[in-house]
Design a protein around this motif. Sequence first.
Motif, PDB file in Angstrom:
ATOM      1  N   GLN A 216      47.611 -23.154 -40.879  1.00  0.00           N
ATOM      2  CA  GLN A 216      46.619 -23.240 -42.107  1.00  0.00           C
ATOM      3  C   GLN A 216      45.595 -24.451 -41.622  1.00  0.00           C
ATOM      4  O   GLN A 216      44.345 -23.956 -41.883  1.00  0.00           O
ATOM      5  CB  GLN A 216      47.397 -23.998 -43.317  1.00  0.00           C
ATOM      6  CG  GLN A 216      48.229 -23.189 -43.991  1.00  0.00           C
ATOM      7  CD  GLN A 216      49.311 -23.881 -44.869  1.00  0.00           C
ATOM      8  OE1 GLN A 216      49.591 -25.172 -44.733  1.00  0.00           O
ATOM      9  NE2 GLN A 216      49.538 -23.238 -46.067  1.00  0.00           N
TER      10      GLN A 216
ATOM     11  N   GLY B  90      54.313 -15.832 -49.311  1.00  0.00           N
ATOM     12  CA  GLY B  90      54.434 -17.331 -49.438  1.00  0.00           C
ATOM     13  C   GLY B  90      54.213 -18.435 -48.581  1.00  0.00           C
ATOM     14  O   GLY B  90      54.704 -19.504 -48.328  1.00  0.00           O
TER      15      GLY B  90
ATOM     16  N   LYS C  97      48.706 -18.940 -48.645  1.00  0.00           N
ATOM     17  CA  LYS C  97      47.446 -18.334 -48.568  1.00  0.00           C
ATOM     18  C   LYS C  97      46.361 -18.859 -49.690  1.00  0.00           C
ATOM     19  O   LYS C  97      45.509 -19.357 -49.586  1.00  0.00           O
ATOM     20  CB  LYS C  97      47.327 -16.962 -48.368  1.00  0.00           C
ATOM     21  CG  LYS C  97      48.345 -16.126 -47.496  1.00  0.00           C
ATOM     22  CD  LYS C  97      48.103 -14.579 -47.365  1.00  0.00           C
ATOM     23  CE  LYS C  97      49.057 -14.103 -48.373  1.00  0.00           C
ATOM     24  NZ  LYS C  97      50.685 -14.350 -47.997  1.00  0.00           N
ATOM     25  N   SER C  98      47.288 -18.676 -50.993  1.00  0.00           N
ATOM     26  CA  SER C  98      46.640 -19.146 -52.247  1.00  0.00           C
ATOM     27  C   SER C  98      46.096 -20.657 -52.102  1.00  0.00           C
ATOM     28  O   SER C  98      45.067 -21.167 -52.414  1.00  0.00           O
ATOM     29  CB  SER C  98      47.099 -18.848 -53.449  1.00  0.00           C
ATOM     30  OG  SER C  98      47.694 -17.444 -53.425  1.00  0.00           O
ATOM     31  N   TYR C  99      47.136 -21.469 -51.836  1.00  0.00           N
ATOM     32  CA  TYR C  99      47.206 -22.767 -51.601  1.00  0.00           C
ATOM     33  C   TYR C  99      45.987 -23.054 -50.548  1.00  0.00           C
ATOM     34  O   TYR C  99      45.158 -24.094 -50.745  1.00  0.00           O
ATOM     35  CB  TYR C  99      48.510 -23.275 -51.087  1.00  0.00           C
ATOM     36  CG  TYR C  99      48.607 -24.853 -50.879  1.00  0.00           C
ATOM     37  CD1 TYR C  99      48.488 -25.754 -51.933  1.00  0.00           C
ATOM     38  CD2 TYR C  99      48.576 -25.363 -49.749  1.00  0.00           C
ATOM     39  CE1 TYR C  99      48.469 -27.075 -51.716  1.00  0.00           C
ATOM     40  CE2 TYR C  99      48.681 -26.596 -49.322  1.00  0.00           C
ATOM     41  CZ  TYR C  99      48.759 -27.661 -50.424  1.00  0.00           C
ATOM     42  OH  TYR C  99      48.718 -29.141 -50.276  1.00  0.00           O
TER      43      TYR C  99
ATOM     44  N   ARG D  47      46.019 -17.442 -59.201  1.00  0.00           N
ATOM     45  CA  ARG D  47      47.006 -18.100 -58.271  1.00  0.00           C
ATOM     46  C   ARG D  47      46.098 -19.200 -57.472  1.00  0.00           C
ATOM     47  O   ARG D  47      46.394 -20.483 -57.268  1.00  0.00           O
ATOM     48  CB  ARG D  47      47.556 -17.463 -57.386  1.00  0.00           C
ATOM     49  CG  ARG D  47      49.033 -16.948 -58.003  1.00  0.00           C
ATOM     50  CD  ARG D  47      49.677 -16.098 -57.045  1.00  0.00           C
ATOM     51  NE  ARG D  47      50.476 -16.909 -56.099  1.00  0.00           N
ATOM     52  CZ  ARG D  47      51.508 -17.097 -56.123  1.00  0.00           C
ATOM     53  NH1 ARG D  47      52.228 -16.902 -57.358  1.00  0.00           N
ATOM     54  NH2 ARG D  47      52.641 -17.889 -55.416  1.00  0.00           N
TER      55      ARG D  47
HETATM   56  N1  LIG Z   1      51.329 -26.754 -45.906  1.00  0.00           N
HETATM   57  C1  LIG Z   1      52.231 -26.643 -46.863  1.00  0.00           C
HETATM   58  N2  LIG Z   1      53.232 -27.489 -47.222  1.00  0.00           N
HETATM   59  C2  LIG Z   1      54.231 -27.252 -48.036  1.00  0.00           C
HETATM   60  N3  LIG Z   1      53.993 -26.242 -48.991  1.00  0.00           N
HETATM   61  C3  LIG Z   1      53.116 -25.556 -48.838  1.00  0.00           C
HETATM   62  C4  LIG Z   1      52.194 -25.606 -47.645  1.00  0.00           C
HETATM   63  N4  LIG Z   1      51.393 -24.612 -48.287  1.00  0.00           N
HETATM   64  C5  LIG Z   1      51.753 -23.795 -49.151  1.00  0.00           C
HETATM   65  N5  LIG Z   1      52.863 -24.329 -49.822  1.00  0.00           N
HETATM   66  C6  LIG Z   1      53.649 -23.941 -50.935  1.00  0.00           C
HETATM   67  O1  LIG Z   1      54.091 -22.946 -50.564  1.00  0.00           O
HETATM   68  C7  LIG Z   1      54.216 -22.001 -51.966  1.00  0.00           C
HETATM   69  C8  LIG Z   1      53.721 -20.582 -51.592  1.00  0.00           C
HETATM   70  O2  LIG Z   1      52.228 -20.673 -51.547  1.00  0.00           O
HETATM   71  P1  LIG Z   1      51.112 -19.629 -51.971  1.00  0.00           P
HETATM   72  O3  LIG Z   1      51.421 -19.152 -53.449  1.00  0.00           O
HETATM   73  O4  LIG Z   1      49.804 -20.126 -51.372  1.00  0.00           O
HETATM   74  O5  LIG Z   1      51.503 -18.675 -51.048  1.00  0.00           O
HETATM   75  P2  LIG Z   1      51.023 -16.982 -50.711  1.00  0.00           P
HETATM   76  O6  LIG Z   1      50.682 -16.952 -49.318  1.00  0.00           O
HETATM   77  O7  LIG Z   1      49.411 -16.951 -51.608  1.00  0.00           O
HETATM   78  O8  LIG Z   1      51.978 -16.184 -51.464  1.00  0.00           O
HETATM   79  P3  LIG Z   1      52.016 -14.594 -51.651  1.00  0.00           P
HETATM   80  O9  LIG Z   1      50.965 -13.655 -50.978  1.00  0.00           O
HETATM   81  O10 LIG Z   1      53.465 -14.154 -51.333  1.00  0.00           O
HETATM   82  O11 LIG Z   1      51.827 -14.409 -53.154  1.00  0.00           O
HETATM   83  C9  LIG Z   1      53.448 -22.733 -52.990  1.00  0.00           C
HETATM   84  O12 LIG Z   1      54.393 -23.576 -53.704  1.00  0.00           O
HETATM   85  C10 LIG Z   1      52.606 -23.797 -52.117  1.00  0.00           C
HETATM   86  O13 LIG Z   1      52.505 -25.066 -52.654  1.00  0.00           O
END
Ligand SMILES: Nc1ncnc2c1ncn2[C@@H]1O[C@H](COP(=O)(O)OP(=O)(O)OP(=O)(O)O)[C@@H](O)[C@H]1O
Length: 493
Positions: free
Chosen positions: A88, A126, A129-131, A172
């Motif tokens: 990230q 998970g 990406k959204s975060y 999200r």
């Molecule tokens: N660096 C990090 N350290 C700890 N937790 C994290 C970190 N980055 C993200 N997270 C947590 O991981 C979880 C998944 O994040 P997110 O929903 O952004 O994933 P995503 O890639 O958008 O998921 P998907 O595409 O499968 O829907 C969330 O609870 C988020 O807070």
Amino acid sequence: MNKFTYYFKNRFVYFFFFLSSFFFFFFFFCCLFTRSSSTIVSNKRVNKRKFIPPAFSNINTKFELLSLEATLQLASELIQAHNLNKDQATALIQIAQMMASHENAEEVKKVQTHTLPITIIHGVFGAGKSYLLAVVILFFVQLFEKSEVLTVGNVRPWKLLISSSTNVAVDRVLLGLLSLGFEKFVRVGSVRKIAKPILPYSLHAGSENENEQLKELHGLMKEDLTPLERVYVRKSIEQHKLGTNKTLLKQGHKPVLLRTQYRCHPAISAISNDLFYEGNLVDGISETERGPLLEWLPTLCFYNIKGPEQIERDNSFHNVAEAAFTLKLIQSLIASGIAGSMIGVITLYKSQMYKLCHLLSAVDFDNPDIKAVQVSTVDAFQGAEKEIIILSCVRTRQVGFIDSEKRMNVALTRGRRHLLIVGNLACLRKNRLWGRVIQHCEGRRDGLQHASQCEPQLNHLLKEYFEKRAEEKQKKSEKDKSKDKSHSQKDMV
Ligand SMILES: Nc1ncnc2c1ncn2[C@@H]1O[C@H](COP(=O)(O)OP(=O)(O)OP(=O)(O)O)[C@@H](O)[C@H]1O
């Protein structure tokens, strides 16, 4: 002006950060940010100067963004503050490099030849990406705010647009922003499809129609666009519709890969890692952090059900035995104290989804938790997650499209703590991918159960629960009766 969008493509999700003259544009469900949300809807024409993206600029242009050093410093502060992992952090640094001012002709030339103003982030489920997007938005906001302080005279107005091919995905990111304490945004889109916590930030669109939404978006932006920018926006929309910008993005852009997943219990993520990611996936979450919610509930289990698939007139399939068992499982979970909002039921067929919804609404459970259970097709579940996922496979003669890799990957990776698969063992075992899923289940304690064997335990649980509820109801009605009695005695006095 900047913007991003993401596509759901194959089994990965891409983010594109696309920088262009003054305006970043992609379309669909959109969200606009500004220094002050009130200025978005204002009709006043703003005194603006053209935003020149550093990567497209030539040396004669007077840059107004922060220096490379200051921009990287800002990125590094955000990386620390929000605990971004290595992948990230790499993505944010790449964006920072893209956004920094360049001070001499050589630097600009280097940027022009080596860096197209696009960042593609490619991540497993998970992976944050959204975060990460929420943090990137904070980065842009702070970058522009800091740049404004340095700019003497006219302050350049800026806006940021985020769009995606699904409503869930936009929400999200916005939920992520809210959790990071940022709320200066306006959500555009059909109110019916916007997540509840985001509704207060929505601009009433009132239409399901994408064209209507586009028109509205156009309307929003018109105020601030020069004729040339309008042409650019129109072209971007056309390209997006035709999918030609995907081709552009395929040309030589190396995506930043996010390999760490933070959602699923490692035993659940291991299935996808084995089936779809060739072992490259990393778990950012431990078994203890995703411990079971109930003592009797396995983390991973395949429930074998014997009952035939049935085909509907619209060629969709359902399976009555599976629906009945799934209902019993849901009731048992709720009877054991699990909130309905923690449970998600995914099925690959619409007809099965309707059957399940009908059973749930018909069941006299007298419990709002039943209503809170989310029952969706796999496509509608993309981007969502639940503590417990029940996956109803339906098919008994052939596997059908349930072995579509993309769908399978989405369905198998939505559960944080529990993945309970309800299906026909004999049929699914014959399939290469499903056979491997079943092997993973078999490798766990209580990972393969036959409905006929576990039903007595569920029945017992439900019996106790209903008896307890009946007792409570009885006590309550006796209490109410005695209250009424004492009231009527008082009235007589
Ligand atoms: N660096 C990090 N350290 C700890 N937790 C994290 C970190 N980055 C993200 N997270 C947590 O991981 C979880 C998944 O994040 P997110 O929903 O952004 O994933 P995503 O890639 O958008 O998921 P998907 O595409 O499968 O829907 C969330 O609870 C988020 O807070």
